[in-house]
Write an enzyme that holds these catalytic residues in place. Structure first.
Site, PDB file in Angstrom:
ATOM      1  CB  CYS A   2      -0.947   0.095   1.191  1.00 34.38           C
ATOM      2  SG  CYS A   2      -1.921  -1.361   1.499  1.00 34.38           S
ATOM      3  NE  ARG A  27       4.458   1.642  -0.525  1.00 39.24           N
ATOM      4  CZ  ARG A  27       5.519   1.160   0.074  1.00 39.24           C
ATOM      5  NH1 ARG A  27       6.696   1.293  -0.468  1.00 39.24           N
ATOM      6  NH2 ARG A  27       5.428   0.560   1.238  1.00 39.24           N
ATOM      7  CD1 TRP A  75      -0.963  -5.735  -3.857  1.00 42.25           C
ATOM      8  CD2 TRP A  75      -0.571  -6.496  -1.800  1.00 42.25           C
ATOM      9  NE1 TRP A  75      -0.517  -7.031  -3.953  1.00 42.25           N
ATOM     10  CE2 TRP A  75      -0.283  -7.523  -2.713  1.00 42.25           C
ATOM     11  CE3 TRP A  75      -0.401  -6.759  -0.429  1.00 42.25           C
ATOM     12  CZ2 TRP A  75       0.178  -8.781  -2.310  1.00 42.25           C
ATOM     13  CZ3 TRP A  75       0.041  -8.003  -0.030  1.00 42.25           C
ATOM     14  CH2 TRP A  75       0.331  -8.992  -0.976  1.00 42.25           C
ATOM     15  CG  ASN A 100       2.371   0.211   3.903  1.00 38.96           C
ATOM     16  OD1 ASN A 100       2.103  -0.948   3.615  1.00 38.96           O
ATOM     17  ND2 ASN A 100       3.577   0.720   3.764  1.00 38.96           N
ATOM     18  N   GLY A 101       0.640  -1.878   6.072  1.00 36.83           N
ATOM     19  CA  GLY A 101       1.189  -2.854   7.019  1.00 36.83           C
ATOM     20  C   GLY A 101       0.090  -3.781   7.505  1.00 36.83           C
ATOM     21  CD  GLU A 484      14.787 -11.979 -12.747  1.00 42.08           C
ATOM     22  OE1 GLU A 484      14.486 -12.603 -11.706  1.00 42.08           O
ATOM     23  OE2 GLU A 484      14.289 -10.878 -13.017  1.00 42.08           O
ATOM     24  CE  LYS A 488      11.013  -9.812 -14.048  1.00 40.73           C
ATOM     25  NZ  LYS A 488      11.993  -9.700 -13.027  1.00 40.73           N
ATOM     26  CD  GLU A 491       7.894 -10.785 -11.440  1.00 37.92           C
ATOM     27  OE1 GLU A 491       8.012 -10.419 -10.277  1.00 37.92           O
ATOM     28  OE2 GLU A 491       8.705 -10.441 -12.337  1.00 37.92           O
ATOM     29  CG  HIS A 507      17.545 -36.249 -13.130  1.00 37.12           C
ATOM     30  ND1 HIS A 507      17.846 -37.584 -12.997  1.00 37.12           N
ATOM     31  CD2 HIS A 507      18.699 -35.627 -13.465  1.00 37.12           C
ATOM     32  CE1 HIS A 507      19.144 -37.763 -13.217  1.00 37.12           C
ATOM     33  NE2 HIS A 507      19.683 -36.596 -13.512  1.00 37.12           N
ATOM     34  CE  LYS A 606      10.137  -2.008  -8.551  1.00 35.34           C
ATOM     35  NZ  LYS A 606      10.642  -3.117  -9.353  1.00 35.34           N
TER      36      LYS A 606
HETATM   37  C1  G6P Z   1       8.522  -8.049  -4.987  1.00 33.41           C
HETATM   38  C2  G6P Z   1       8.768  -7.439  -6.355  1.00 33.41           C
HETATM   39  C3  G6P Z   1       9.969  -8.122  -7.015  1.00 33.41           C
HETATM   40  C4  G6P Z   1      11.172  -8.029  -6.120  1.00 33.41           C
HETATM   41  C5  G6P Z   1      10.899  -8.584  -4.719  1.00 33.41           C
HETATM   42  C6  G6P Z   1      12.027  -8.249  -3.757  1.00 33.41           C
HETATM   43  O1  G6P Z   1       8.114  -9.363  -5.126  1.00 33.41           O
HETATM   44  O2  G6P Z   1       7.612  -7.570  -7.168  1.00 33.41           O
HETATM   45  O3  G6P Z   1      10.240  -7.501  -8.257  1.00 33.41           O
HETATM   46  O4  G6P Z   1      12.230  -8.748  -6.688  1.00 33.41           O
HETATM   47  O5  G6P Z   1       9.718  -7.978  -4.184  1.00 33.41           O
HETATM   48  O6  G6P Z   1      12.088  -6.855  -3.614  1.00 33.41           O
HETATM   49  P1  G6P Z   1      13.385  -6.050  -3.201  1.00 33.41           P
HETATM   50  O7  G6P Z   1      12.929  -4.607  -3.202  1.00 33.41           O
HETATM   51  O8  G6P Z   1      13.759  -6.510  -1.824  1.00 33.41           O
HETATM   52  O9  G6P Z   1      14.438  -6.320  -4.198  1.00 33.41           O
END
Ligand code: G6P
Length: 611
Positions: A2, A27, A75, A100-101, A484, A488, A491, A507, A606
């Site tokens: 949030c 956020r 969120w 937020n929290g 990664e 991506k 996501e 395997h 994010k």
């Molecule tokens: C969330 C974001 C990711 C990020 C992860 C860790 O899941 O969507 O993109 O890699 O948090 O975030 P940080 O800010 O600790 O790299």
């Protein structure tokens, strides 16, 4: 997660709050709301389900004039996204709160407040805060004191902003476990979950500390109390990024802009940190040289994309610095009875510096007898940076797209710097150091050449748009790059994607391979190439369609079912950084074809500041 914004200004604040919310949408973005005290003194509220733009539309017909207000983009944690659950929450007509929290003891408090006659309008944990503040401010107590009394009852994590109808032009903010900054304007004062939210009005910030409570008042009044309730002075810091960083410029999405910024930001991450033939160890702080000499092993802890960067670093650090490395996701690490051998350096990786699990892991680690803690982070002034012994900033600039791109490649650049700095202290051969430093200098240019392959990658993406699944393969330090790549794709395009070390294929995952399963492989020209080639044959033999990203020097021909995209030759140790870029572009184009919300994919945020 949030996002929170607040403003006490000498003008109408609706526009300032709205702009702040737009900048904080990364956020969370399932609903948004705002409360402003009207010139007549009433607290007026407007909320809408969906993104901030839905709130903006509603504000056209229901404007909120006034000089003091708070706003929120949500969120969902407790209660589905709905107007009733959107913030601000209020207690009667007198108190409004954004949060937020997570308030962990909200159920017990809810029962207590119901018994005291309060009615609840939402399913959120936040609403208890509004009622608690109302109860504490009944006898004309000032808002700061009422909030402090209410906070004493809360368990969990919060950043809060609170207003009271009887105390005009005052906002009280508080932080514990969630980020909150004060923006210092000219005769105006602001609150935000991060500085980005407020760069349109100020570049001067106070980074509140754990347990701080702040009272903003008219004519720029800012008074901070620490966790013990004592009045304290906190330093005002000037934010270093240019405001333009938070706009998309000519790009269709922030993600695409951020992918294209990589040559420049990788150069920024290296700037001033490379000597003629070696890395400048002082980049990690004046005490780094002495400290690195005592490092016998390393524990790296991170989440999400940052965790993948840590996995790559393990290959580098063990190979070039000769130091054993353990890499772990923060949410696991923090609850484990971890054994810490003597001389262990604790390293956190984080774009935001506010990820709840990573921060908790650092706090836990500080009690476990580590040699020191190092944060590799992108946000100056973030909690992780402030609480670590050593820091290295990744210099990527604000990253807005939820799917991390430039933050990842700059983390990798920073981790290569760490590898070479430690290697230097540990006696890595000078020739090898010089060769890698030289290769690092050429890296931004090579990334720029890979970006020129965008039209070919866009063409490849057509083959994925109708698929339900995809498999990514890599070996060695490219296994985390495969992870990664898969992250991506899932996501932002919502295609189920998995990654395997290529040697594990037979395997299990080979059973899934058929003509409906595209297999993506990164094949730089390294010592594992021949082994990788046989893995690719195994896929081809089962009818799987292959997409190979390969070094221009690799002998691998295109044929039916095998598409090969050539990348410029790069020092094999740096290949993981270069090979990330086409995978980012591939996911991006698949997502655009599928019409998903690229910058704000469903259900994600994010910065994950809740556990
Ligand atoms: C969330 C974001 C990711 C990020 C992860 C860790 O899941 O969507 O993109 O890699 O948090 O975030 P940080 O800010 O600790 O790299």
């Amino acid at each position: 997660m949030c996002g929170i914004v607040g403003a006490v200004a000498e003008r109408n604040v609706q526009g300032i709050l709205l702009e702040g919310l737009k900048r904080l949408e990364y956020r969370g973005y399932d609903s948004a709301g705002m409360a402003v005290q009207s010139p007549e003194g009433t607290l007026q509220r407007c909320r809408a389900v969906g993104k901030v733009v839905a709130l903006e539309e509603r504000l056209v017909t229901e404007p909120l004039p006034g000089r003091c207000g708070i706003a929120h983009t949500r969120w969902a944690t407790h209660g589905k996204p709905s107007e009733a659950n959107a913030h601000p929450h209020r207690s009667g007509e007198r108190v409004v709160v954004v949060h937020n929290g997570i308030i962990e003891n909200h159920e017990a408090l809810r029962h207590e407040l119901l018994d005291a006659g309060y009615a609840f309008d939402s399913e959120t944990d936040t609403e208890v805060v509004a009622h608690l503040v109302d109860r504490e401010s009944r006898d004309g107590v000032d808002l700061l004191t009422a909030v402090q009394h209410a906070l004493a009852r809360l368990e969990g994590a919060y950043a809060l902003a609170v207003m009271h109808a009887d105390q005009p032009d005052v906002i009280v903010g508080a932080r514990k476990g969630s980020p909150l900054v004060v923006g210092v304007g000219i005769d105006e004062a602001f609150l935000g979950s991060d500085p980005l939210a407020l760069l349109q009005v100020t570049d001067r910030f106070i980074y509140l500390e754990e347990g701080d409570v702040v009272r903003l008042s008219s004519r720029g009044g800012v008074a901070v109390c620490d966790a013990a309730g004592q009045s304290v002075e906190r330093e005002v810091q000037t934010f270093e990024h240019a405001d333009g960083a938070a706009s998309k410029g000519d790009y269709r999405h922030f993600m695409l802009k951020e992918i294209h910024e990589q040559p420049a930001v990788i150069a920024a991450a290296l700037e001033g940190r490379l000597g003629e033939r070696s890395v400048l160890v002082e980049s990690f702080g004046p005490e780094a040289e002495a400290l690195f000499g005592r490092v016998r092993q390393i524990h790296i802890v991170a989440c999400g994309t940052s965790y993948h960067a840590g996995m790559v670093a393990r290959y580098w650090l063990e190979r070039f610095a000769g130091v054993p490395v353990q890499v772990e996701v923060a949410s696991e690490y923090r609850y484990r009875q971890v054994v810490v051998p003597e001389g262990t350096l604790f390293v956190t990786l984080s774009q935001s510096g506010e990820t709840a699990d990573t921060l908790a892991a650092l706090r836990f680690a500080r009690t476990r007898g580590y040699l020191a803690s190092l944060a590799i982070c992108n946000v100056p002034g973030s909690s992780l940076v402030r609480e670590s012994d050593l820091t290295l900033m990744t210099q990527a600039g604000p990253e807005i797209g939820v799917a991390s791109t430039k933050a990842f490649t700059t983390q990798l650049a920073a981790l290569m710097l760490l590898t070479l700095a430690l290697g230097r202290v540990k006696g890595l051969d000078g020739g090898v150091q010089a060769e890698l430093v030289q290769a690092l200098r050429g890296l931004p240019g090579l990334v720029a050449s890979v970006l020129k392959l965008d039209p070919q990658i866009e063409a490849l993406s057509m083959a994925f748009a109708e698929k339900q699944h995809a498999l990514f393969l890599g070996r060695g330090a490219h296994f985390p790059i495969a992870l990664e790549g898969a992250l991506k794709l899932k996501e932002i395009s919502y295609i189920h994607a998995e990654a395997y070390p290529a040697g594990e294929l037979k395997h299990g995952p080979l059973a899934l391979v058929d003509s409906e399963m595209p297999v993506i492989s990164v094949a730089p020209n390294d010592e594992l190439l021949d082994k990788l080639k046989s893995n690719l044959q195994e896929v081809r033999a089962r009818g799987g369609e292959l997409f190979v990203f390969a070094d221009e020097r690799v002998k691998l021909e295109e044929e039916e079912g095998i598409r090969v995209l050539r990348l410029p030759h790069v020092h094999e140790a740096l290949a993981p950084i270069l090979y990330t870029v086409p995978l980012q572009l591939l996911s991006y184009h698949v997502a655009v074809l599928k019409g998903t919300d690229v910058d704000q994919p469903r259900n994600l945020a994010k910065s994950v500041t809740v556990e």
